[in-house]
Design a protein around this motif. Structure first.
Motif, short mmCIF file in Angstrom:
data_model
loop_
_atom_site.label_atom_id
_atom_site.label_comp_id
_atom_site.label_asym_id
_atom_site.label_seq_id
_atom_site.Cartn_x
_atom_site.Cartn_y
_atom_site.Cartn_z
N CYS A 9 72.17 47.11 38.70
CA CYS A 9 72.24 45.70 39.04
C CYS A 9 73.71 45.29 39.05
O CYS A 9 74.37 45.30 38.00
N ARG A 82 68.18 41.76 29.36
CA ARG A 82 67.20 41.40 30.38
C ARG A 82 66.68 42.65 31.08
O ARG A 82 65.49 42.70 31.43
N LEU A 83 67.54 43.63 31.29
CA LEU A 83 67.09 44.88 31.89
C LEU A 83 66.27 45.70 30.90
O LEU A 83 65.47 46.56 31.30
N ILE A 90 69.84 52.14 28.84
CA ILE A 90 70.72 51.26 29.60
C ILE A 90 72.16 51.66 29.34
O ILE A 90 72.55 51.96 28.21
N GLY A 101 70.18 51.17 34.48
CA GLY A 101 69.10 51.63 33.60
C GLY A 101 68.25 52.69 34.27
O GLY A 101 68.05 52.68 35.49
N VAL A 103 64.88 54.21 35.33
CA VAL A 103 63.60 53.55 35.61
C VAL A 103 62.54 54.52 36.11
O VAL A 103 61.52 54.09 36.65
N VAL A 120 62.23 42.90 37.16
CA VAL A 120 63.66 42.66 37.00
C VAL A 120 64.05 41.31 37.60
O VAL A 120 64.87 40.58 37.03
N TRP A 131 72.85 38.71 41.62
CA TRP A 131 72.81 40.15 41.34
C TRP A 131 72.24 40.89 42.54
O TRP A 131 71.43 40.35 43.29
N PRO A 133 70.61 44.80 43.60
CA PRO A 133 70.11 46.05 43.05
C PRO A 133 70.27 47.22 44.00
O PRO A 133 70.46 47.04 45.21
#
Length: 463
Positions: A9, A82-83, A90, A101, A103, A120, A131, A133
């Motif tokens: 992000c 938040r992630l 992370i 992060g 995933v 997210v 942001w 991604p």
């Protein structure tokens, strides 16, 4: 074979958006020239690349911010929780302005990458930041793509060279010396850089540059420091131009309280006490303590209690700095109570709001005290909902008068009694016989005769 997937992000406007600009004040990020401009500044004609002096001539007041690496790293660390809603691994990329992060496991949990993206998006909704991604099989490629090709998804390492190839060679972040050499030999794109013989590149650029290229393509492991949440929550924000009212503080406060809510959710806790400290050029630090006896965890409740507490006090003056500190927590409940899933919590939340608006002393409970005199038999405490004290065996009213009033009844008005009370020899000696009596309008009274003077008094009323 399955490959590990990374979500990056990228936050292109981080220096502009964190902390949130003061409402109504144009803000730019600049050195000698403008690098970023907020919508208010752009509406006034300020554009990136404009000289700072020219920008100041267009807008007054104009808040000017500078890119500070330490501040950018801290801002990314503040966004990382938040992630953490979708991954436990992370890593921060301060140089690229990104949070990354792993995933691969999360996509199975949330129903694919589309589900991950939805979660997210919801996580960053309250952060009030821009942001972008990208997903790739290596953290370096994910961060690079989020910056220069946002929205890209690459699932296999064999596709990385093809996807990255058209990008300018300068995005590789190989260092100033390596970038200068690549320009001198006519290398303009990532594809051209990757086509060069590795042995020759190693001699000219050095081993660190070759290692970075191989990590980018997944040819070499890329171990990175693992971000961990701090034990103590603290956030701060400051502005060049003071905030004059509580309404002006509300918008930036939402971001700080939102970070607190995310921190609590990550740790599985609820806040029971937190402090907001306001200060300014002519305002010494002014601490505002907020409490939630039953605990608060969601953004709306935390913000409501904080604003209610601020609104119950006089505005201290122009504010340029705000700090939010979490003082105490309790574990978040995991099961419903016998009165329903949220019944007790709603009642406790109501008490917390009343305390925030009216003050702690205005909301209280009554508990029994070790004194036989009715006026001293109970005391006030400020506490959360709890078990109700067991009722006494004596028949007494719950409504006592602030002070006993003379009563001129007749013996036939007495319905029950007496109950003798003899106590208080250490401060105010009391010797009384209490009776239940009928008043002139049919009401039920609690009266007593003072055995020292034989006078009669009304002390309370039955409902």
């Amino acid at each position: 074979m399955d490959v590990m997937l990374w979500l990056a992000c990228h936050f292109p406007l981080l220096a502009l958006e964190v902390p949130p600009p003061a409402p109504g004040v144009a803000c730019v990020v600049a050195d000698n020239t403008v690098q970023l401009a907020c919508p208010l500044a752009r509406a006034a004609g300020i554009q990136p690349g404009m000289r700072l002096a020219s920008a100041r001539a267009l807008v007054d007041p104009l808040q000017v911010r500078h890119v500070v690496e330490a501040d950018r790293a801290q801002a990314l660390a503040d966004l990382a929780p938040r992630l953490a809603r979708i991954t436990s691994y992370i890593t921060l990329d301060p140089a690229g302005g990104a949070v990354v992060g792993e995933v691969d496991g999360s996509r199975r949990l949330f129903g694919g990458l589309a589900g991950v993206r939805r979660v997210v998006t919801a996580a960053f909704a309250g952060a009030r930041v821009t942001w972008h991604p990208a997903v790739a099989p290596t953290p370096a490629a994910a961060a690079l793509l989020a910056t220069h090709r946002p929205g890209t998804v690459v699932r296999a390492t064999t596709d990385l060279a093809h996807v990255l190839g058209p990008l300018p060679a300068g995005v590789l972040r190989l260092g100033d010396r390596a970038e200068l050499l690549l320009r001198r030999i006519g290398v303009r794109t990532v594809a051209e850089a990757l086509a060069l013989p590795r042995a020759g590149l190693a001699r000219r650029l050095g081993l660190p540059a070759i290692t970075a290229l191989e990590q980018l393509l997944g040819e070499r492991p890329d171990p990175r420091p693992h971000w961990t949440a701090p034990e103590r929550f603290q956030r701060a924000a400051s502005w060049d131009y003071p905030l004059q009212t509580l309404e002006a503080l509300t918008f930036p406060l939402q971001r700080l309280v939102g970070d607190l809510a995310v921190h609590l959710a990550y740790r599985g806790e609820r806040a029971t006490a937190w402090t907001l400290t306001l200060s300014g050029e002519d305002l010494p630090p002014h601490a505002v303590a907020v409490a939630a006896a039953a605990g608060a965890g969601d953004l709306r409740q935390l913000l409501t209690l904080t604003l209610d507490r601020l609104g119950s006090q006089p505005w201290p003056g122009p504010v340029t700095d705000v700090a939010l500190t979490l003082d105490a927590t309790r574990a978040a409940p995991g099961t419903a109570t016998m009165f329903g899933a949220t019944g007790d919590e709603h009642a406790a939340a109501l008490l917390d709001r009343l305390r925030a608006r009216l003050g702690d002393a205005a909301v209280y409970s009554l508990v029994n005290a070790a004194d036989h005199r009715p006026e001293h038999a109970q005391r006030r405490i400020t506490t959360a909902l709890g078990p109700t004290p067991p009722p006494g065996t004596r028949h007494r009213p719950t409504w006592l008068l602030p002070s006993p009033q003379p009563w001129r009844g007749r013996p036939g008005d007495l319905l029950a009694g007496p109950e003798r009370v003899e106590s208080g020899w250490w401060d105010a000696d009391a010797r009384r016989d209490y009776y239940i009596a009928r008043g002139g309008a049919g009401e039920t009274l609690w009266v007593y005769q003072d055995l020292r003077t034989a006078a009669w008094f009304v002390h309370g009323w039955f409902g």
